[in-house]
Structures are given as C-alpha cells and as structure tokens.
Design an enzyme around this catalytic site. Structure first.
Site, PDB file in Angstrom:
ATOM      1  CG  HIS A 230      -1.826   1.161   1.329  1.00 23.70           C
ATOM      2  ND1 HIS A 230      -3.163   1.106   1.001  1.00 23.70           N
ATOM      3  CD2 HIS A 230      -1.601   2.441   1.726  1.00 23.70           C
ATOM      4  CE1 HIS A 230      -3.705   2.291   1.191  1.00 23.70           C
ATOM      5  NE2 HIS A 230      -2.775   3.114   1.640  1.00 23.70           N
ATOM      6  CD  GLU A 231       2.006   3.433   3.678  1.00 24.74           C
ATOM      7  OE1 GLU A 231       2.340   4.563   3.273  1.00 24.74           O
ATOM      8  OE2 GLU A 231       0.912   3.201   4.229  1.00 24.74           O
ATOM      9  CG  HIS A 234       0.550   6.113  -0.657  1.00 23.61           C
ATOM     10  ND1 HIS A 234      -0.572   6.688  -1.216  1.00 23.61           N
ATOM     11  CD2 HIS A 234       0.121   5.521   0.497  1.00 23.61           C
ATOM     12  CE1 HIS A 234      -1.622   6.455  -0.445  1.00 23.61           C
ATOM     13  NE2 HIS A 234      -1.226   5.742   0.600  1.00 23.61           N
ATOM     14  CD  GLU A 268      -3.990   6.869   2.335  1.00 25.34           C
ATOM     15  OE1 GLU A 268      -4.095   5.683   1.954  1.00 25.34           O
ATOM     16  OE2 GLU A 268      -2.953   7.327   2.827  1.00 25.34           O
TER      17      GLU A 268
END
Length: 1297
Positions: A230-231, A234, A268
């Site tokens: 997930h990070e 980003h 997000e």
C-alpha cells in the site's frame, strides 16, 4: 522478472556502496548519519526511528494523541538496540522478497526502481537539470581508512525508515520545498516511508451479504507485506509526480461495519481501490486526471529546452531518454517531446487503478479490509515474522500446511493466536470524550456524572465546506467540449503482461555533488492534543442510555429496571427498554425446581419483545417500525419516546436524526454557447455537447446529493443501527448474568438436578438478536432511503428543472440565431432539444454507491413507490394477492397451477377453468385518451409441435386482456410473435409486436423466461421492451378514448391447440409511462438474485437431473470416453426444415448437483446459490453413480477432468464451487475448483496432452479444467462466449424432441 533483493546483517561493515552512512533529511543535528542498506537499486532501508518534524517528547504516550480516530501505539524504546535494528532490517528484506514472489509485485518494484525523479523542481530553471536538490538527492559519508571522510550526494528513489512516534501509523511522503510539492507537480521526488513491520492493524471481517449473522464478523490482522505494498503504491504515485496532496473527499458511505467517516484523502481512495474511488465525483476525477496530464506536458516542455546541468557527471542525453521512457513521451523527427494522449491515458490508469491494495490482496491471497472506511480495532504486535513456521515468503500467515489458508484463518485473531501478542494498555492511546452532566448523590455528594465515549462513537456530520462547488460554475460549451468521465478499470493482468509499462532502462550513476541547501525544505510541524476532552451536557443522551445498560463484571445480584436514573446510580441495576413484564419475570427469585421453566420464560419473553415490529399506515415507503428504538436510545423527545410509533407516523424518518443537516443544493451554473458564424457542423456539435453536458449536470447534482446524504444523513441512521446492536447485546448480557446469578444461589445438590446447557442459552439469545437486527436493518435502511427520496432528491430536481428551462430557452435562441446556416436542420434540432429536455433524468442510486444493501432498498422503493404500481401479482402463503397496496381481489380457476419458487409463477392451461381474474379498484381504471400506463410481466411459452407448425404460426390467441364494451387492451401470442393491442371505443385498434426467430440453433425465447414491458404514451408511442431493451415503437396518437375494464383476465382465449399452456410471473401495471431507464432498472431488479438459474430461467436445484450446455461451444455436448475416464465432445444434432430449426438439447451425460459437506448453503430449500460448494455427480454412465474429479497433484495449466465412480481416493478431489462471475443478467454459471493453496481453474472445453509412459496423446475439445479462464473472465472482451460458461438443462414439458 523478479528484481534482485540483497540480504544484510545490521553489523555488516560499511562499504561505501550498498552499506553507507546516510545523512537523513530528517537530520536532528549537524553531523548525524545513519547506517543505510541498499536492498534494491535506488531503494534503501534505514533501521532508525523516523524523527523528521517530530519533537522528542511526542514519542511518549503520555503527551496526548495526533489523531482523533484511530488507536495509537507508542513505545519509545523500539528500535534502539543493534539487535532490534538487525531484526527490522531482516524483516523488511523478507517482506520485499514476499512482494517479489508474484509477477504483480515484481512489476511494482520494477516500476519504482525505473521511475527516477526528474532532476529538478519548480525552483529549478526550466533549461537545467539539477541533481543536488532535496527532491532528488541525499548526502552520504564516504569512510576510508587512513583518509579524511568525504561527503557525496546520492540520488535515490526511496528510503524506508522505522516508525515515527506512533508505531501503528505507517506513512509515505516526501519533501515540500518553498511551498511546492514535486510529488504532485509531475517532477516526482525521492520518497520516504515510515514503517513498523511488527505492528499489525486489526480490522473486522466484512460480509456484503445482508443475511450474514452479525456474530460471524471476525477480527483479522493485516499482512505487513500488503501494508508495505500500500505504501509502495503511494511511492509510485510520488515518483511520477501524480500523488494527490490535500484533497479530502467526503466518505462514500457509513455502513454498519464502518467506523471512521471523516473526509478521506483522495490519494488513499485511489491507492486502496475496490469500490472506494467511486465516491470521487466524475468532475473531481477528471480534474485530477487533467492536472496530471498538464504536469506531464510541462515536463515534456522542460525536456525540450534543457541544455545544461547543475552537478557533475550528468549526461543530459541519457536523462532525456530516461524521462522519455518514464513518462512514455513521443519524440518527433526534430527531437521534440510531447504527451501522446492515448499513451498517457494507459499509463495513468495503470498507476492509479491497476496498482491498488484490493487488486494486490487478491493476487497474494491476503485478507484485507472491504473498504478504507472499515472499522479498525486495537492493533497487535508480532515478533515472529522471521519464523517460517509462522510467516512464509509465499503464503504469509495463511499457511496451507497448517490448515490456515481456508477463509484466511492465518490472519484470523481467534484462530492463529500463536502469531501475535496483544499490546499492553499503557502503550495504547485513543482519543476519548467525557460527556458529563451535573448530578448530586445523597450519599457521596458527587457533583457530576461522566460517561466516557470514544470519538468514533459520536455521530459524524460532514462539514458542508467539504462538498464540491463545481455545479455552480458557469461553463462555455464548444463544438469540441468533452465529457468529464474517466474509465477507471485496469486489471492486474494488464500490469503484468503489458511490456509498454516497463522502461527497460539502464540505471545511471547515482552519485552526485552533496546537497547543501537545507533552507529550501519546509519542515512539517506535528501537534498533539489531549487524549481526553470533557464536555458538559444538560440532558440524557443516548450514551447515558447505553451506559445504563452495562454493568461491572464483578457485580452480583444484578437486576433489570425501567428507570434510567435508577440504573445510572446503582451498579447492580441495568436499564431495559422492554416491558415491565420482562423486568418482573427476570427479577423474580425462583426455587431450583422452577429454574429451567423460569429461564425458558425469560428467554421467550426476550425473543418476543426484541423481535417485535409494527406496520405503518401513514408512511407508505416505510413498511415496518421497531417501536422500542425510542426508549432504547432516547430517540426523539420524551413524548416521542413513550409512543414512538405515533411520533414516527407524524414526524417521519427525521425524528430519528440527532441533527437535521443543512442541505446544499446549488443553483446550476449556466452554459455559454460558443458562436461559430457560418460553420454548420460546429454549431450542431455545440448543441449536441450542451445536451450531453446537461446530462452530466444531472449526474453531478445527484452525486452531490448522495454524497451529502451518505455523510450527513445515512451516517446517522447507521450509527443508530450500530447502537441498537450494542443495546440488544447489553440486554442479552444482562439476562445471561441474571440467570447465572440465580443459578449460583443454589446448593451443589440442587445444581446436580438442574438439566440446562448455558451454551444453548447464549445461542438462543444471540439468535434472537440476529432476528431483531435484521428487522432493525430493514427499518433503518427504509428510513434513510425515505429521507433521501422525500426530503433531498426533490429539491435537486427542482433546481435541475430550472436549469433545463433556461438551457432550453438558450438553445432554441441559439438555433434561431444560426438559422441562416442551419437551413433544413432547424426544425430537426429544435425537436431534438425539446425531446431531450422534456423529461427528467431518473435517479439511480447504484451509480453513486456500491452499497448493495442500500441499492436493494432503493430498488424496492423505486419498484414499489416511484413506479406507481397499481396492480402487482404475488403468490404468498398459498394464495395469489395484489401487493401494490390498491387491494385488487382475485378469482382463481381450479386448473391454474402455481409454483411459489421463482416469484410466484402460475401456469395457464388451455381449459375453461384455467383462468385468473384480478378485480381492480375503481380508483385505478383508465378510461381517458390522455391516460398513460405500462404493463410488465415475464412469460414462458412452450416449444411448437414439429408436425403442426402452420397452425402454430397462424393461430393468434389471447393470454391477458382488459376489455370493456369491446374497448381496452390485450396481450396475445401468434406463433413466435408477442402482440400488444389497443382498441378504442370506435373499434379502431393499433397493434405492436415483437417477433423472435424460430430458426436459431439455440433460441433465447422458446420455453425460456423473458421479460416483456409495454409502455403507452397516449399522445405519442406504444413501446415494447424485451428483457429491458426497446424492440419496437409505434404511434398511437390517432386512437380515440379507450375503455378499460375493472377486471384483468388471464386466460388462453381462441387457442386451437388443446395441449397449449403458458407460464406467467411478476405481472405489474403502472399508472404512468415508464421511461427506458426505468424499464431497464425494473428488469435488473426482477432478475437479480443470488440464486442460480437453469437453462429455462428457473432456479437451479440440487438433486435434479441436468444435461450440460456450453455457452462458448453451443453445438457440442459431452459424452463419456471410457478409455481415459473423461468427457469428450460430440456435435449436437439438428431438426431442420423450411420453417423451423433447432438443436437437440437432451444429449450426453446427465449430471446431478449435490451439496458438498462444507457447503455454505444454510437454507432449507434445494435451491443452488452463487458460491455454494457442490459435488457434480453423473447418473447415466452405468448403474453406479459417477462423479467429476480433479487430479490433486496436477501441475498443468489445463488438464482433464476425471469421471469415475464415487470414491474417497486422496489423489482425486471432488469439492467444487459454483460461481456467477458476471453482474450482467445471464443464466450462465462457472464451476471452480480450489484446494488449500492451489487453484485448479474453471471447468471448460479444451485441449490437453496425456502421458501414457510410452506414448503421448493429444486430446482436443475435451471436458477439462483450466486456469486460463480465470484470467480471461476479468477481461471485457466477449466474456459470455468463453468455454467456462455452463448452463444446466433439465427435461421440461415445454421442450420436446
């Protein structure tokens, strides 16, 4: 291809290459360096706490909290020793290896490595590259024995640190420089992650199925590899300069299982994926897209003029090529770069919609949250990620050999307890509110009474400033104006297989001159707040009511009371909102001999009172009411509480709400139409674009209203629902405690004589709560939809109609102004404008939220209310009734046959007593030439007789009629035609028909259920729709007045075939003309179900004989090939003559679906539902039953299915899952086989090779199982024609061969 990941120990020596001393940009003081390890090219790990922007005291729990909405885990001692740093480093390496184990993770890492930040930022001169700037490089210390240390610059893409003050807060960001953020401006920047692998967030299991028991929700902990991915998503956004900064989006929905509802950053929502991005309005979506497009173009423009570089060793030509590949620019013959819109579109969608948490979770077999808004529970910690018996590189926690893969049990807190430990309470902090009211106790003299409430338990009301203002903006409409919509689908398979997304570059030298200009960096400031806020209230809130229903765990002699104050002041009293009869019974002390009967009486009373519901007469769109909600939660004022039903009937759904929100319904901004003197084509396109943009305005307005409803209204209703669960659970626990106290009073001898199962008591109480919650669900959902449709949507429609009126005036004036150039198009264009703007665009909730429960309630609202059904036939409780509410009565003949499975089907035979008459109320009779109406029903007509085809084609017979004095309407059948006829009072008639082919190999209509909807605009056209699609339209304007009888007759009239019959279901009459969207929605509502259908459209059943039909290869059937114990294909035979043609269907193997022992089907019927686990038996190979098996150890992508007598041979597997992958209404289903960690694939028809040891045989077009289909079904191309689509054909009286 996998990327190369290096392994290290923390105590490995510095080598100035991949182990260095790095000067972090979060430098707490001059000369501070941290040991850093390059595990992948341009990706570094620094095993240190992240301190950038934080103060030292903020690492302590006692100094307050950063966030109001999540649990915060503090441990200032974490990552202080070399041993901990070594463990952190090795754990991160293991997580990267887990990510690198799948093609999707490999592509993610590959793109991160290749996405080198642009050499420069907004402060860099456009004609220069600059390497020694904060968004590109960082400093490292070169340590050489016997020589002075040197400082060099190092260009990196990503640095991963340990956590900041909060171990449970993983975060990704970069540098802000002079107010600019390169990660949002196209440049990209060196990214930084703060991450704690040993802290695992915990979330609730979320079931979309409304019928799932609330007690089956389980707590699951995250897989740290997915959290890291997930990070990394980003990071990828930031490296490409498309990371969305500071754009809060109002939440899509506050479901029962959702906790935090504050506006969430758009970044997000995109990163999480799934349904969450749908909350972002199309206009906002397009604005984000256009900003990224413009930023890419700005980068291309910079590249075109770059001629020098700040920093030594920068090869300008090489970096230009790198950025051309990174951004997928095109280069013209002169060496100029530009953005190709199609290439950008593909790259953008890959980055924003391909790499998402939900997509990657599916690829790796990881359980994740259903939504970014899902409820978080207190986090846990693990020290065992390096233990391969607990967490493996390929499976994570869900280890198949330990039986932890099924249902993600490896992540289930209740199952895999050895994987984690709880965090002690002194390390956990959550923001709480003390709600206090003045009170004086006689004994203690206390002056206030406080209830501690978690912040997330409060009602959430979104700030009105968080809603988009785009609707109010004026717009200029030109001939080339485009719609603001983006396709947001990009499959993970495309990411893996698309070579265009891989740059294939050779990485340049990463060393450069040291970075010195720290003054350009904007250092963030983080502020804590107190973890407890005290507020004073005057009266009793629902929190007092809920608190009064709880009790200390160590209390004895507990009692129920109907007095709130009595419960608040006495720890041994629990407030109940149920009757005094239950209170008195529960508080009664009984002897041991009466104990069992007393327990039964208490539980029966609790069940009766908790599941009570009332009907409502005055609020037609809310069908039930739960009368105890008022006294349970202090809903409404004191009067309303005491007689909640009457108060609700007077005040409606609004009385349930804590706050009546201010509704924002902006005036829609006007259009300015661009002038094109003399250009006819541009003028016509401008008019067309204005009408398209008008439709977009309606969509955007509805979206704005839904956004407000979800976040200001629906969130309150769902909070009430959640509190009601808490309240009922409190009541249950109190009753259990009272029963336990009563039991504990008895002597051991008495207890020996009491035969009672306390687990059964718990089960029965929970069962009652589940029934009660289902009722509350229905009531609350209906209230919420009612408020939306009655209080909000009408206001929006009024503003939109005003906009339409102004637009219509402006467009007609625009046409008149350009009359000279438009010539003969003037009247056509005016007619187009008038037609387009005549009707409102119907509101469809499913376009604005993916909440299946709310959509179902909305669809019921639409079908039962908005569509104005004035007659609706339903078969309930063994009788035919009118469920429209208008009270038609029924006369049913003795030869009518009903089937209550499948929406109350009834069969009309060709006999005198096979008839139904529906006597309508006089208030719904249509006898005016100006009355519009619609009818809708499903029909199934049998196959013709081969030997009498001419009679079939020529005989017209009526099946439904409404005739009075030879005037009215009727539905008739003539061969393969469905005919609608209107007859006026002068005997003038008008007919419209739909005709289907009887020469198709496989018919979509013969003996199959299909939907017919006929709409009538008495000043326009009659339209006939089949399965929701318009098939024919005829003018009926010239008809005079039409009489309609009070009676609707269902009977075969003038049918010459005595064996003829028809089946009918779902008959409705609507008091207006339905539009195309409503017809389509009605078809979807009626046909959508989780039950699977057979070939004819009836529910698929267990223990029923079926022949298999393959949708991809319709001209074959499956027969037994005994040599290899498999199914082979053979061509279907045809019956064909000059008039008719059809394929024989009853051919080949005959299958029987059996419930598997682990089937999830808990219904008492024999209906097969989507997702059921089954066996597939065969009953016509021999006298013994055969079954379809899969070879357990098969390693082939595509291999045979074995047909063998039923056995328990462990080398074969027989448990299958029957699926329905497509949302589109279809009778197709797919058959999936999985075992433990292995997915064998889907049943199909394919080619495979068998090795007989001495010879290889190739089998083509055989019954097989293939993994190939699983990839293809995710694509949009011709998916219904895939060979994995099966239909089950039962022998039916309506199809003879």
């Amino acid at each position: 291809m996998p990327v190369n990941i290096k392994x290290f120990n923390y105590n490995d020596p510095i080598n100035n290459d991949d182990i260095i001393m790095m000067e972090p940009f979060n430098d707490p003081g001059p000369g501070t360096y941290y040991k850093a390890f390059r595990i992948i090219d341009r990706i570094w790990i620094v095993p240190e706490r992240f301190t950038y922007g934080f103060q030292p005291d903020q690492f302590n729990a006692s100094t307050g909290v950063f966030s109001k909405d999540v649990y915060e885990y503090y441990d200032p001692t974490y990552l202080k020793t070399d041993a901990e740093k070594d463990k952190f480093l090795k754990t991160m390496i293991k997580l990267f290896n887990r990510i690198n184990s799948k093609p999707s993770g490999q592509r993610l890492l590959d793109m991160i490595v290749d996405a080198i930040p642009y050499l420069g930022n907004a402060s860099t001169p456009p004609d220069k590259f600059a390497a020694n700037v904060a968004n590109v490089s960082i400093n490292k210390k070169i340590i050489q024995p016997g020589a002075e240390d040197q400082i060099k610059g190092l260009m990196t893409n990503l640095i991963i640190f340990g956590p900041g003050p909060v171990l449970s807060d993983n975060f990704t960001d970069s540098m802000i420089m002079n107010g600019h953020s390169p990660i949002s401006e196209g440049f990209g920047a060196r990214m930084m992650i703060r991450f704690c692998p040993s802290c695992l967030n915990v979330f609730n299991n979320v079931q979309e199925n409304k019928d799932t028991s609330i007690f089956s929700r389980r707590a699951y902990f995250a897989d740290p590899a997915l959290t890291l991915m997930h990070e990394l998503i980003h990071v990828l956004h930031g490296l490409y300069g498309i990371k969305i900064s500071n754009l809060p989006i109002t939440p899509n929905t506050k479901e029962f299982f959702m906790q935090h509802s504050d506006p969430v950053q758009a970044e997000e929502l995109y990163t999480f994926g799934g349904h969450d991005p749908s909350v972002i309005s199309p206009s906002t979506d397009m604005n984000i897209y256009n900003k990224a497009l413009q930023n890419f173009q700005d980068i291309a423009n910079r590249l075109n003029i770059v001629s020098s570089a700040q920093g030594s060793g920068i090869d300008i030509s090489l970096y230009k090529q790198i950025y051309k590949n990174k951004y997928d620019f095109v280069e013209d013959p002169n060496g100029k770069y530009s953005v190709d819109k199609d290439k950008f579109d593909k790259l953008y969608k890959a980055l924003m919609f391909g790499f998402t948490e939900t997509n990657l979770a599916g690829e790796y077999g990881i359980k994740t949250r259903y939504s970014y808004f899902s409820e978080y529970l207190p986090p846990i910690k693990t020290e065992k990620l390096l233990d391969n018996t607990i967490y493996t590189q390929n499976e994570g926690f869900n280890i198949a050999s330990k039986n932890l893969k099924t249902e993600f049990n490896g992540q289930n807190k209740a199952v895999n307890k050895e994987a984690y430990e709880e965090i002690s309470l002194e390390h956990l902090v959550i923001y709480r509110i003390a709600m206090c009211k003045p009170v004086m106790y006689k004994n203690t003299g206390k002056s206030e009474q406080c209830i501690i409430v978690n912040n997330e338990d409060l009602f959430f009301i979104a700030n009105k400033d968080s809603f988009s203002k785009d609707l109010a903006k004026a717009e200029t409409i030109a001939y080339n104006t485009q719609n603001n919509t983006i396709e947001n689908n990009f499959s993970i398979d495309q990411l893996i297989l698309d070579n265009d997304l891989s740059s294939g570059i050779d990485l340049p030298n990463e060393n450069t001159e040291p970075f010195t200009n720290f003054d350009d960096i904007d250092i963030p400031v983080y502020i804590k707040q107190s973890a407890l806020k005290k507020i004073f209230v005057d009266g009793d809130s629902l929190f007092e009511y809920l608190h009064a229903q709880t009790f200390p765990s160590n209390i004895e002699n507990l009692q129920l009371t109907n007095s709130l104050n009595d419960a608040l002041r006495n720890n041994n009293k629990v407030y109940t909102f149920f009757s005094t009869n239950l209170v008195e019974k529960a508080n009664t002390v009984v002897g041991a001999s009466l104990f069992v009967n007393w327990v039964k009486g208490v539980i029966d009373d609790f069940t009766s009172e908790s599941t009570q519901k009332s009907t409502i007469d005055k609020v037609s769109d809310v069908s039930i009411i739960i009368p105890y909600i008022g006294p349970a939660l202090n809903v409404g004022n004191e009067t309303a509480k005491e007689n909640f039903k009457n108060a609700f009937e007077i005040g409606g759904a609004a009385i349930l709400m804590e706050f009546i929100p201010e509704l924002i319904v902006p005036i829609v901004g006007f259009f300015t139409l661009e002038s094109y003197v003399g250009n006819k084509g541009h003028i016509i396109m401008t008019i067309s674009n204005a009408l398209k943009k008008r439709d977009q305005k309606w969509t955007d307005m509805y979206g704005l209203i839904v956004s407000q409803w979800l976040s200001t209204v629906n969130t309150q209703f769902y909070t009430i629902k959640e509190r009601m669960y808490n309240a009922l659970n409190n009541q249950s626990q109190a009753i259990e405690k009272i029963i336990e106290d009563q039991y504990n009073r008895y002597s051991e001898e008495d207890k020996m004589n009491i035969n009672i199962d306390f687990n059964d008591i718990d089960f029965k109480l929970n069962q009652s709560i589940n029934l009660a919650i289902n009722n509350i669900d229905d009531f609350i959902n209906q209230c919420s939809i009612s408020y939306l449709m009655n209080r909000m949507i009408p206001l929006a429609v009024k503003k939109l109609k005003d906009f339409d009126d102004n637009l219509k005036r402006d467009l007609l004036e625009y046409i008149d102004t350009n009359e000279l150039y438009l010539l003969d198009e003037v009247n056509i264009l005016k007619s187009k404008v008038n037609r387009h703007l005549k009707d409102s665009i119907p509101f469809d909730l499913s376009l604005y939220t993916k909440d299946t429960i709310l959509i179902q309630v909305f669809n019921n609202y639409i079908s039962n209310i908005s569509s104005n059904a004035i007659l609706s036939l339903s078969y309930r409780g063994g009788r035919l009734i009118d469920s429209s509410g208008y009270g038609a009565t029924m006369n049913v003949g003795s030869d009518v046959i009903f089937n209550d499975i499948g929406n109350g089907q009834f069969k009309l035979n060709n006999s005198e007593n096979s008839n139904i008459t529906a006597h309508q109320s006089k208030f719904v009779v249509y006898d005016s030439m100006f009355d519009n109406f619609s009818i809708n029903f499903w029909v199934r007509t049998p196959k013709y007789n081969n030997n009498d085809i001419q009679t079939y084609l020529q005989n017209e017979y009526t099946i439904i009629s409404c005739i009075k004095n030879d005037s009215g309407w009727k539905v008739s059948i003539k061969g393969n035609r469905i005919i609608w006829t209107l007859i006026d009072v002068n005997a003038k008639s008008k007919s419209i028909f739909f005709e289907y082919s009887i020469k198709d190999n496989i018919s979509d209509y013969i003996n199959k259920w299909f939907s017919i909807t006929i709409t009538n605009d008495r000043l326009g056209n009659a339209n006939i729709y089949i399965n929701g699609s318009l098939k024919k339209s005829e003018k009926i304007l010239n008809l005079d007045r039409i009489n309609s009888s009070n009676d609707i007759d269902f009977k075969l009239i003038n049918c010459t075939d005595t064996t003829k019959f028809v089946w009918i279901k779902d008959f409705n009459i609507f008091g207006r003309e339905l539009n195309a969207t409503e017809v389509s929605s009605l078809y979807w509502i009626q046909s959508s179900t989780n039950t699977l259908k057979d070939f004819w459209g009836n529910p698929l059943r267990y223990d029923t004989q079926y022949y298999l039909f393959n949708q991809g290869m319709q001209n074959i059937y499956i027969k037994y090939f005994s040599k290899a114990s498999m199914g082979e294909t053979a061509p279907r035979t045809n019956f064909n003559n000059a008039a008719i043609n059809y394929q024989n269907l009853y051919l080949g193997l005959r299958f029987i679906i059996k419930k598997a022992s682990n089937s999830r089907n808990i219904n008492n019927d024999n209906i097969v539902r989507e997702g059921d686990y089954i066996y597939l038996n065969i009953d016509n190979i021999s006298d013994e039953s055969y079954r379809v098996y899969v070879l357990v150890n098969s390693k082939e992508i595509q291999t045979q299915l074995f047909l063998a007598p039923i056995n328990d041979d462990p080398t074969f597997y027989d448990v299958l899952q029957i699926k329905k992958y497509y949302e589109k209404t279809t009778y197709n289903c797919q058959i999936l086989c999985e075992k433990d960690t292995k997915t064998f694939g889907l049943f199909g028809i394919g080619k495979f090779v068998k090795d007989y040891g001495y010879v290889w045989d190739t089998y083509d077009n055989y019954f097989c199982i293939s993994q190939w289909y699983l990839r293809r079904i995710s694509e949009n191309i011709n998916k219904l024609r895939l060979g994995c689509n099966w239909q089950f054909i039962p022998v039916d009286e309506g199809w003879t061969e």
